[in-house]
Design an enzyme around this catalytic site. Structure first.
Site, PDB file in Angstrom:
ATOM      1  N   HIS A   1       0.851  -1.207   0.000  1.00 12.03           N
ATOM      2  CA  HIS A   1       0.000   0.000   0.000  1.00 12.03           C
ATOM      3  C   HIS A   1       0.883   1.253   0.000  1.00 12.03           C
ATOM      4  O   HIS A   1       0.613   2.208  -0.732  1.00 12.03           O
ATOM      5  CB  HIS A   1      -0.863   0.050   1.271  1.00 12.03           C
ATOM      6  CG  HIS A   1      -1.953  -0.978   1.340  1.00 12.03           C
ATOM      7  ND1 HIS A   1      -2.189  -1.738   2.452  1.00 12.03           N
ATOM      8  CD2 HIS A   1      -2.889  -1.354   0.439  1.00 12.03           C
ATOM      9  CE1 HIS A   1      -3.226  -2.545   2.238  1.00 12.03           C
ATOM     10  NE2 HIS A   1      -3.660  -2.329   1.016  1.00 12.03           N
TER      11      HIS A   1
ATOM     12  N   LYS B   1     -15.259  -7.395   7.625  1.00  7.43           N
ATOM     13  CA  LYS B   1     -16.229  -7.982   8.565  1.00  7.43           C
ATOM     14  C   LYS B   1     -15.652  -8.141   9.971  1.00  7.43           C
ATOM     15  O   LYS B   1     -16.275  -7.754  10.940  1.00  7.43           O
ATOM     16  CB  LYS B   1     -16.716  -9.335   8.029  1.00  7.43           C
ATOM     17  CG  LYS B   1     -17.783  -9.185   6.974  1.00  7.43           C
ATOM     18  CD  LYS B   1     -18.661 -10.435   6.853  1.00  7.43           C
ATOM     19  CE  LYS B   1     -19.592 -10.324   5.655  1.00  7.43           C
ATOM     20  NZ  LYS B   1     -19.080 -11.053   4.473  1.00  7.43           N
TER      21      LYS B   1
ATOM     22  N   ARG C   1      -1.683  -5.675  -8.286  1.00 12.49           N
ATOM     23  CA  ARG C   1      -0.482  -6.466  -8.011  1.00 12.49           C
ATOM     24  C   ARG C   1      -0.216  -7.502  -9.089  1.00 12.49           C
ATOM     25  O   ARG C   1       0.919  -7.818  -9.399  1.00 12.49           O
ATOM     26  CB  ARG C   1      -0.625  -7.203  -6.667  1.00 12.49           C
ATOM     27  CG  ARG C   1      -0.562  -6.303  -5.469  1.00 12.49           C
ATOM     28  CD  ARG C   1      -1.108  -7.010  -4.269  1.00 12.49           C
ATOM     29  NE  ARG C   1      -2.493  -7.404  -4.508  1.00 12.49           N
ATOM     30  CZ  ARG C   1      -3.287  -7.905  -3.592  1.00 12.49           C
ATOM     31  NH1 ARG C   1      -2.841  -8.102  -2.369  1.00 12.49           N
ATOM     32  NH2 ARG C   1      -4.532  -8.212  -3.879  1.00 12.49           N
TER      33      ARG C   1
ATOM     34  N   SER D   1      -3.488  -7.855   2.524  1.00 15.94           N
ATOM     35  CA  SER D   1      -3.944  -7.646   3.906  1.00 15.94           C
ATOM     36  C   SER D   1      -4.641  -8.896   4.431  1.00 15.94           C
ATOM     37  O   SER D   1      -4.510  -9.241   5.605  1.00 15.94           O
ATOM     38  CB  SER D   1      -4.899  -6.454   3.976  1.00 15.94           C
ATOM     39  OG  SER D   1      -4.211  -5.276   3.700  1.00 15.94           O
TER      40      SER D   1
END
Ligand code: PNS
Length: 168
Positions: A25, A49, A98, A136
């Site tokens: 990032h 979530k 990516r 992530s």
């Protein structure tokens, strides 16, 4: 979305969950900050979530690692990205690509956002290949299972995880 003239400063928004912020990032932030006059890195609320870090923590990680770049600001957004883009008077959305596998979902999202707001342009930036396998989602899983993640995330993120789970 603003219709910036040639003389107006051009703002881009780099939206994401950043849960957690990764070195990939940050690579995209640095590249985008070189292309636009202003870059707003915007943490989406309610996009994960079961978040590893709260939105405030993620904002703090971004502040510490790239919020000091002269043309970069950190913010949050709720609801539709297209509305945030318009609120920020941005001319583009920045997203990192990516690998080819990212393309399909990103392409769909970019076209949907343009359908929702015809002026919403998306600019894709490729991070350095050394980050091509860092996500992530994977970092969250490794961290939850007690694996070392310090090679993939900036120091403030790694340190906070150490404080939380007691080891790297
Ligand atoms: O880092 P992520 O999780 O890939 O970021 C995804 C994000 C936050 C950019 C995306 O989920 C988003 O824009 N959410 C806001 C809701 C929205 O506008 N949805 C319609 C987009 S097709």
């Amino acid at each position: 979305m603003s219709t910036a003239t040639q003389t107006e400063a051009r703002t881009a928004v780099y939206p994401g969950s950043f849960d957690p912020l990764t070195n990939g990032h940050l690579d995209v932030v640095r590249r985008a900050a070189r292309l636009f006059d202003r870059l707003i890195v915007a943490v989406g609320r309610n996009t994960v979530k079961a978040p590893l870090f709260s939105v405030d923590e993620r904002v703090r990680h971004l502040q510490k690692t790239c919020g000091t770049l002269p043309n970069v600001r950190i913010n949050t957004f709720s609801g539709l990205l297209t509305e945030a883009v318009s609120d920020f008077r941005a001319v583009a959305v920045v997203r990192g690509l990516r690998a080819v596998s990212d393309f399909e979902v990103e392409f769909q999202m970019a076209l949907m956002n343009r359908e929702l707001s015809p002026e919403c342009e998306t600019v894709f930036l490729m991070p350095s290949p050394e980050y091509s396998y860092v996500s992530s989602t994977m970092i969250r899983e490794i961290a939850r299972l007690g694996g070392a993640i310090d090679a993939f995330v900036p120091q403030p993120v790694a340190e906070e995880l150490v404080r939380r789970i007691g080891k790297l």
